[in-house]
Design an enzyme around this catalytic site. Structure first.
Site, PDB file in Angstrom:
ATOM      1  N   ASP A 177      33.986  43.057  36.444  1.00 39.43           N
ATOM      2  CA  ASP A 177      34.448  42.196  37.523  1.00 39.43           C
ATOM      3  C   ASP A 177      34.228  42.846  38.891  1.00 39.43           C
ATOM      4  OD1 ASP A 177      36.033  39.767  38.177  1.00 39.43           O
ATOM      5  OD2 ASP A 177      37.475  41.206  38.971  1.00 39.43           O
ATOM      6  N   GLU A 188      26.780  56.764  25.010  1.00 43.62           N
ATOM      7  CA  GLU A 188      27.255  57.427  23.779  1.00 43.62           C
ATOM      8  C   GLU A 188      27.432  56.417  22.646  1.00 43.62           C
ATOM      9  OE1 GLU A 188      30.949  59.429  24.636  1.00 43.62           O
ATOM     10  OE2 GLU A 188      30.140  60.229  26.503  1.00 43.62           O
TER      11      GLU A 188
HETATM   12  C1  NOJ Z   1      35.739  37.487  39.831  1.00 46.90           C
HETATM   13  C2  NOJ Z   1      36.313  36.683  38.714  1.00 46.90           C
HETATM   14  O1  NOJ Z   1      35.268  36.007  38.054  1.00 46.90           O
HETATM   15  C3  NOJ Z   1      37.302  35.753  39.346  1.00 46.90           C
HETATM   16  O2  NOJ Z   1      37.753  34.780  38.436  1.00 46.90           O
HETATM   17  C4  NOJ Z   1      38.452  36.562  39.894  1.00 46.90           C
HETATM   18  O3  NOJ Z   1      39.332  35.714  40.585  1.00 46.90           O
HETATM   19  C5  NOJ Z   1      37.941  37.635  40.881  1.00 46.90           C
HETATM   20  N1  NOJ Z   1      36.785  38.310  40.395  1.00 46.90           N
HETATM   21  C6  NOJ Z   1      39.011  38.663  41.154  1.00 46.90           C
HETATM   22  O4  NOJ Z   1      39.200  39.472  40.036  1.00 46.90           O
END
Ligand code: NOJ
Length: 560
Positions: free
Chosen positions: A227, A276
């Site tokens: 993310d 790994e």
């Molecule tokens: C990207 C994620 O796909 C989204 O759903 C989220 O709100 C933001 N990152 C923050 O983590």
């Protein structure tokens, strides 16, 4: 469909380029050609009838996914979380949210999925934790300057008594990116105030995440979707940002918090851990300025791949789509990687609805108060089906978002009372948010939540979802579900053995290319039917007009 032959007078059509993108090697890893299905766990399948999707629900649908033909699933965050941002607010990286199940059930999922030949990717959320995370609780209960605060990004405010935030940075969800704690310091949160940003300059954070990676890899995960992969490195000495600088990374990597050069050192640490574990991979969610910036993330010692949001953002236009595909193949190929293809996910308006709107309408804005009469749902579905055949014919790997194999449209008219996305409140009700693409999946045509569970669903399904139910499409010739099943199986048979692609010229409204196996993919973005090359029709998104492909349609032909 598969035995139909077409004959036409376009026997020898022009070959523009013959690009052999990458050598086929016997050891080509699975992720270079796999199809990964995104499971938004809250909304996929509810195994215990509480209205929320869960691990048991996923396990109950693994055979459906195997039959669909996917190679892997990516599960959105499933950790303990107050769910202020759908689980992207993690309170414990080594456990499962009790609403979704237990760690034991997750272990069961890993092994059952493996038995069915399905890999599992876990969502890693490294930019921020939940404010419920033990670390943040310790930080707010410790004095300024303490080691506990060093795990996050705390600063004194501006103004005579520090009453103004340290910078004017905005949060992605709206409002300031800073929130003040009772002792007067401010902490950074690029997203919701309940998602404090971690301090990645702190070695303890780095060590912790290396360990979290191992925790899931040891349990059977095949890797991670990461993310906000372009964040992490931050320069808090930065002055205020101008209005147009807020959300954009720069071409030079000089933005104070997006796509800074320092992020690559962190990525390399993770890659060393993944190396790994044979066959594991990680994919970056990195919304950066352009491919020049993105390809740095794909160097051999960094991410295996990254989402190609460019593809998702293209208008329904042959020239634009073709240019995007060419650039993606070249840019990823130049660092030895291969592009991914994605049309929808849990953050964007579903593509069946995007393609149903006129090109100049911004779908996200339209959700709020746009003119509903602009929507042409038949056109949207028709284009979505064609786009699927385009995406699945390209070299590289494809990401499917749950429900797109049913042709599911956005639930665009959710009543505002049920909206859950923090974007709605944080934007002072000027942005409707992402709930419309997160509505639970209709598995059957009847029942309190259309087969999602035995009771209701945490977000209401629009009545029209019954028409898209999996049971209504199962074994029905020409249904979108059968189209995806056919395409995924044909892809395995004909399109994954190599990464070659040669462009063909069939007219300006057409994207056409031949893959190494001799399968030709033709997509007609225009209105007029297009004459097809000779061969056997493997699959088509719409009935052909004899040897011609109608507008807004696509076909795969095995050349004769
Ligand atoms: C990207 C994620 O796909 C989204 O759903 C989220 O709100 C933001 N990152 C923050 O983590």
């Amino acid at each position: 469909m598969s035995s139909v032959k077409v004959r036409s007078n376009v026997g020898a059509f022009a070959l523009i380029t013959d690009t052999c993108l990458m050598h086929t090697t016997p050891s080509r890893p699975w992720w270079r050609h796999g199809v990964i299905y995104q499971v938004y766990i809250r909304s996929f399948a509810d195994g215990n009838g509480d209205g929320t999707g869960d691990v048991a629900g996923i396990r109950s649908r693994l055979r459906y996914l195997r039959d669909l033909g996917v190679d892997a699933i990516w599960i959105n965050p499933w950790y303990p979380s107050p769910l202020n941002d759908g689980g992207y607010d993690v309170a414990d990286y080594r456990n499962i949210n009790p609403e979704f199940g237990t760690l034991e059930e997750a272990n069961g999922l890993f092994s059952e999925a493996a038995e069915l030949g399905i890999r599992v990717l876990v969502d890693l959320v490294p930019n921020h934790t939940s404010s419920d995370h033990r670390w943040f609780q310790e930080a707010t209960h410790s004095p300024p300057g303490s080691p506990e605060r060093e795990r996050y990004l705390f600063l004194p405010g501006k103004g005579p008594s520090g009453e103004h935030p340290p910078t004017n940075w905005d949060s992605v969800f709206g409002g300031s990116a800073w929130t003040r704690v009772p002792d007067g310091e401010w902490y950074l949160h690029l997203f919701d105030p309940t998602q404090p940003d971690l301090n990645w300059a702190n070695p303890a954070i780095r060590a912790e995440f290396r360990d979290v990676l191992r925790f899931w890899l040891d349990r059977g995960a095949s890797g991670f979707r990461v993310d906000v992969a372009h964040s992490l490195d931050k320069d808090l000495t930065w002055p205020d940002l101008g209005d147009d600088e807020e959300s954009h990374s720069t071409l030079e990597g000089t933005h104070p918090h997006w796509d800074r050069t320092g992020v690559h050192e962190i990525i390399r640490e993770w890659r060393a851990v993944l190396d790994e574990y044979p066959d594991s991979m990680m994919v970056a969610e990195a919304w950066v300025a352009n491919w020049d910036r993105l390809q740095a993330y794909l160097r051999p010692d960094e991410y295996h791949q990254s989402f190609n949001f460019d593809f998702l953002e293209q208008p329904w236009d042959a020239e634009a789509m073709r240019a995007c595909v060419e650039e993606s193949l070249e840019a990823a190929g130049s660092v030895g990687s291969i592009p991914t293809w994605v049309l929808s996910n849990h953050d964007v308006v579903r593509h069946a609805t995007r393609y149903a709107l006129p090109q100049d309408v911004n779908a996200k804005e339209w959700l709020l108060d746009g003119d509903r009469s602009l929507l042409d749902e038949a056109q949207g579905l028709r284009r979505a089906r064609a786009a699927a055949l385009l995406m699945l014919a390209l070299p590289g790997n494809a990401y499917l978002y749950q429900g797109e194999e049913l042709g599911l449209p956005e639930a665009y008219d959710l009543p505002v009372e049920v909206l859950d996305d923090p974007v709605w409140a944080r934007s002072a009700h000027t942005r409707k948010g992402r709930d419309g693409c997160r509505v639970p999946i209709p598995w059957s045509t009847t029942g309190p939540s259309l087969g999602f569970g035995t009771d209701g669903a945490w977000l209401p399904q629009p009545p029209v979802y019954a028409e898209y139910a999996a049971s209504a499409q199962d074994d029905v010739a020409g249904s979108t579900l059968e189209l995806y099943r056919a395409a995924l199986h044909l892809r395995k048979e004909h399109l994954v053995a190599d990464e070659q692609l040669a462009w063909l010229d069939l007219g300006e409204d057409v994207v056409a290319f031949r893959r190494g196996s001799g399968v030709v993919c033709v997509v007609n973005f225009g209105d007029d039917p297009v004459a097809l090359p000779d061969g056997e029709v493997l699959v088509a998104s719409h009935d052909l007009y004899g040897a011609r492909l109608p507008g807004d349609s696509a076909v795969w032909i095995l050349e004769s």
